[in-house]
Motif scaffolding. Structure first.
Motif, PDB file in Angstrom:
ATOM      1  N   SER A 136       0.864  -1.171   0.000  1.00 27.44           N
ATOM      2  CA  SER A 136       0.000   0.000   0.000  1.00 27.44           C
ATOM      3  C   SER A 136       0.907   1.230   0.000  1.00 27.44           C
ATOM      4  O   SER A 136       2.110   1.126   0.271  1.00 27.44           O
ATOM      5  CB  SER A 136      -0.897   0.000   1.241  1.00 27.44           C
ATOM      6  OG  SER A 136      -1.668   1.197   1.314  1.00 27.44           O
ATOM      7  N   LEU A 137       0.364   2.393  -0.325  1.00 23.23           N
ATOM      8  CA  LEU A 137       1.166   3.605  -0.235  1.00 23.23           C
ATOM      9  C   LEU A 137       1.591   3.853   1.204  1.00 23.23           C
ATOM     10  O   LEU A 137       2.704   4.315   1.473  1.00 23.23           O
ATOM     11  CB  LEU A 137       0.385   4.809  -0.775  1.00 23.23           C
ATOM     12  CG  LEU A 137       0.109   4.815  -2.279  1.00 23.23           C
ATOM     13  CD1 LEU A 137      -0.755   6.018  -2.657  1.00 23.23           C
ATOM     14  CD2 LEU A 137       1.419   4.826  -3.082  1.00 23.23           C
ATOM     15  N   VAL A 138       0.700   3.539   2.161  1.00 22.81           N
ATOM     16  CA  VAL A 138       0.981   3.769   3.576  1.00 22.81           C
ATOM     17  C   VAL A 138       0.780   2.478   4.363  1.00 22.81           C
ATOM     18  O   VAL A 138      -0.217   1.784   4.204  1.00 22.81           O
ATOM     19  CB  VAL A 138       0.070   4.869   4.163  1.00 22.81           C
ATOM     20  CG1 VAL A 138       0.416   5.114   5.633  1.00 22.81           C
ATOM     21  CG2 VAL A 138       0.192   6.169   3.366  1.00 22.81           C
ATOM     22  N   GLY A 139       1.737   2.177   5.224  1.00 26.80           N
ATOM     23  CA  GLY A 139       1.649   0.979   6.051  1.00 26.80           C
ATOM     24  C   GLY A 139       3.012   0.653   6.630  1.00 26.80           C
ATOM     25  O   GLY A 139       4.012   1.303   6.297  1.00 26.80           O
ATOM     26  N   PRO A 163       1.627  -4.162   3.925  1.00 25.32           N
ATOM     27  CA  PRO A 163       2.781  -3.280   4.168  1.00 25.32           C
ATOM     28  C   PRO A 163       2.765  -2.081   3.241  1.00 25.32           C
ATOM     29  O   PRO A 163       2.082  -2.083   2.214  1.00 25.32           O
ATOM     30  CB  PRO A 163       3.977  -4.188   3.891  1.00 25.32           C
ATOM     31  CG  PRO A 163       3.461  -5.191   2.910  1.00 25.32           C
ATOM     32  CD  PRO A 163       2.032  -5.445   3.317  1.00 25.32           C
ATOM     33  N   GLY A 164       3.519  -1.034   3.602  1.00 27.94           N
ATOM     34  CA  GLY A 164       3.464   0.196   2.831  1.00 27.94           C
ATOM     35  C   GLY A 164       4.804   0.723   2.368  1.00 27.94           C
ATOM     36  O   GLY A 164       5.868   0.288   2.811  1.00 27.94           O
ATOM     37  N   CYS A 165       4.749   1.700   1.460  1.00 25.40           N
ATOM     38  CA  CYS A 165       5.946   2.389   0.987  1.00 25.40           C
ATOM     39  C   CYS A 165       6.438   3.389   2.027  1.00 25.40           C
ATOM     40  O   CYS A 165       7.632   3.675   2.113  1.00 25.40           O
ATOM     41  CB  CYS A 165       5.644   3.135  -0.321  1.00 25.40           C
ATOM     42  SG  CYS A 165       5.209   2.054  -1.695  1.00 25.40           S
ATOM     43  N   THR A 166       5.512   3.933   2.786  1.00 29.51           N
ATOM     44  CA  THR A 166       5.853   4.880   3.840  1.00 29.51           C
ATOM     45  C   THR A 166       4.906   4.673   5.014  1.00 29.51           C
ATOM     46  O   THR A 166       3.878   3.993   4.894  1.00 29.51           O
ATOM     47  CB  THR A 166       5.763   6.330   3.331  1.00 29.51           C
ATOM     48  OG1 THR A 166       6.245   7.215   4.350  1.00 29.51           O
ATOM     49  CG2 THR A 166       4.317   6.718   2.995  1.00 29.51           C
TER      50      THR A 166
END
Length: 216
Positions: A136-139, A163-166
Motif C-alpha cells: 500500500s502507499l501507507v503501512g 505493508p506500505g511504501c511509507t
C-alpha cells in the motif's frame, strides 16, 4: 525460507468504506506516479546502469507482507551486485537495534545509491508492488524473512495489514529510530489508521524526496 510466517493479527474494527478508499488511493496514486514519473524513472535507470554496466538496474528481494506471506519487493539498485554476500561480514557493525540492519557508511552502497537512498528515490519501483496489491502507499515497511525469523509475537503484529511504501516510522525519524520504537509506531498506526491519517503521512513523506538527514 518459508512462503508464509504464522501471524496472530491485531483485532481490527475497520469500516469497509475505509478499506475501499485506501485501495482506490493506492491504485490511483501508484498509476499516476508511474505515468508522471516515467521519463524521470528512465533517466534514473540510465544513470544507475552507467555507473555499473554489469549490474542490473532493479533489485528484487523477498519481503514478508500481509499475514506473513512473502512477495518480491522492487527497488532501484543502490548497492553493489554482491551486497547480500557481503552482509555477513558487516553484521557486527549494525547501528540499530533488534531485527534490522542499518549502517550509515555502508561500504556496499554505490555513489548513485547514496543519493537515491538519501532522497528515497530507490523506493519508486515499489509503486508497481502497490499497483499489484502486494503493498500500500501507507503501512508498516515489509521486513526481510531473516528479520521476521527473530520476531516476537508482539513484533509479528506488524504483519496484520498490507505493508506500505511509507508510514509513521518514515515521518518520525527513520534511521534514528530503533527497532522497538519502529514496531510501536507501526502498531499504533494499525490500531488508529484512517483515510485522513494516510493522507497526512503521504504529505509528510513528500519532504523526504528533498533529502532527509535521517535516511541512509
Amino acid at each position: 525460507m518459508p512462503d508464509t510466517f504464522v501471524v496472530t493479527p491485531i483485532p481490527l474494527e475497520e469500516s469497509k468504506s475505509y478499506l475501499i478508499l485506501k485501495r482506490l488511493l493506492d491504485i490511483v496514486g501508484s498509476s499516476l506516479g508511474i505515468l508522471i514519473l516515467s521519463p524521470f524513472l528512465v533517466l534514473l535507470a540510465i544513470i544507475i546502469k552507467f555507473e555499473d554496466k554489469n549490474a542490473s538496474i532493479f533489485f528484487s528481494q523477498d519481503r514478508v507482507g500481509l499475514d506473513g506471506k512473502t512477495f518480491k519487493m522492487f527497488k532501484f539498485r543502490s548497492m553493489v551486485s554482491d551486497a547480500e554476500e557481503r552482509l555477513a561480514n558487516l553484521l557486527q557493525q549494525n547501528e540499530t537495534t533488534g531485527a534490522m540492519f542499518k549502517m550509515a557508511n555502508d561500504p556496499r552502497v554505490t555513489k548513485v545509491g547514496r543519493f537515491i537512498r538519501k532522497t528515497s528515490l530507490d523506493e519508486l519501483p515499489q509503486l508497481w508492488n502497490v499497483l499489484k496489491g502486494e503493498m500500500s502507499l501507507v503501512g508498516p515497511r515489509p521486513p526481510l524473512p531473516r528479520e521476521v525469523a527473530e520476531y516476537t509475537s508482539y513484533d509479528l503484529q506488524r504483519l496484520s495489514v498490507v505493508p506500505g511504501c511509507t508510514g509513521l516510522w518514515q515521518v518520525s525519524g527513520r534511521s534514528n529510530i530503533g527497532f522497538k520504537e519502529m514496531v510501536d509506531l507501526d502498531i499504533l498506526y494499525i490500531k488508529t489508521r484512517s483515510f485522513m491519517m494516510d493522507l497526512k503521512i503521504i504529505v509528510k513523506t513528500i519532504a523526504v524526496l528533498f533529502g532527509s538527514k535521517d535516511a541512509y
